[in-house]
Design a protein around this motif. Structure first.
Motif, mmCIF file in Angstrom:
data_model
loop_
_atom_site.group_PDB
_atom_site.id
_atom_site.type_symbol
_atom_site.label_atom_id
_atom_site.label_comp_id
_atom_site.label_asym_id
_atom_site.label_seq_id
_atom_site.Cartn_x
_atom_site.Cartn_y
_atom_site.Cartn_z
ATOM 1 N N THR A 97 0.899 -1.306 0.241
ATOM 2 C CA THR A 97 -0.047 -0.069 -0.157
ATOM 3 C C THR A 97 0.828 1.276 0.036
ATOM 4 N N TYR A 142 -1.124 -6.745 10.811
ATOM 5 C CA TYR A 142 -1.143 -7.848 9.880
ATOM 6 C C TYR A 142 -0.014 -8.853 10.130
ATOM 7 N N VAL A 176 -0.451 -7.278 0.258
ATOM 8 C CA VAL A 176 -1.620 -6.475 0.605
ATOM 9 C C VAL A 176 -1.743 -5.066 0.308
ATOM 10 N N PHE A 186 -3.882 -2.189 1.502
ATOM 11 C CA PHE A 186 -4.957 -1.564 2.621
ATOM 12 C C PHE A 186 -5.690 -0.553 2.114
ATOM 13 N N LEU A 244 -8.936 -4.004 4.073
ATOM 14 C CA LEU A 244 -8.239 -3.738 2.556
ATOM 15 C C LEU A 244 -8.781 -3.115 1.624
#
Length: 145
Positions: free
Chosen positions: A87, A105, A115, A117, A142
């Motif tokens: 992110t 996380y 990932v 977010f 997310l």
């Protein structure tokens, strides 16, 4: 560490840069949950007493927060600024919120490297406030979740 939740809420609601005091509260919640060693340091990092540890690095001296995680063999650095994977924060004031999302996380046994977010900073700040109020760690929202 006891802090005024109303003062934290005001800081989170106004989209200000989150200071060391708020990160201290988050770190104490991680310690209370006995997930693993977790501290933030502005200048130096103490050796970990466990095989795995996490540090939220930064603070008032750098005006930026990032996460360093030692997984037992490697030190992994996660950052929400361009040039790092994952992110990218949408503004200049939310690095602390993203650092706490990344730390959460990791501490909940998830890999944050792939990932993304949510970029809705208000949503993340509300989630962060909930963690501070309940003292219970949970996964941050997310993107497109």
């Amino acid at each position: 560490m006891e802090v005024d939740i109303n003062e934290l809420k005001k800081n989170l609601d106004t989209k200000q840069w989150l200071n060391d005091d708020i990160i201290d509260v988050f770190s104490s919640i991680l310690k209370e949950n006995e997930i693993m060693t977790c501290k933030y340091f502005q200048i130096a990092v103490e050796p970990a007493k466990s095989k795995k540890s996490i540090a939220i690095l930064g603070g008032n001296c750098t005006k930026h927060w990032r996460v360093a995680y030692y997984d037992g063999s490697n030190i992994l650095v996660y950052d929400s600024i361009p040039g790092y994977s994952g992110t990218i924060q949408p503004d200049s004031n939310s690095c602390s919120v993203y650092a706490t999302a990344i730390a959460s996380y990791i501490l909940l046994k998830k890999d944050p490297s792939g990932v993304t977010f949510s970029i809705d900073v208000s949503l993340l700040r509300c989630h962060f406030l909930n963690i501070l109020q309940t003292k219970k760690l949970s996964l941050f929202p997310l993107k497109n979740a």
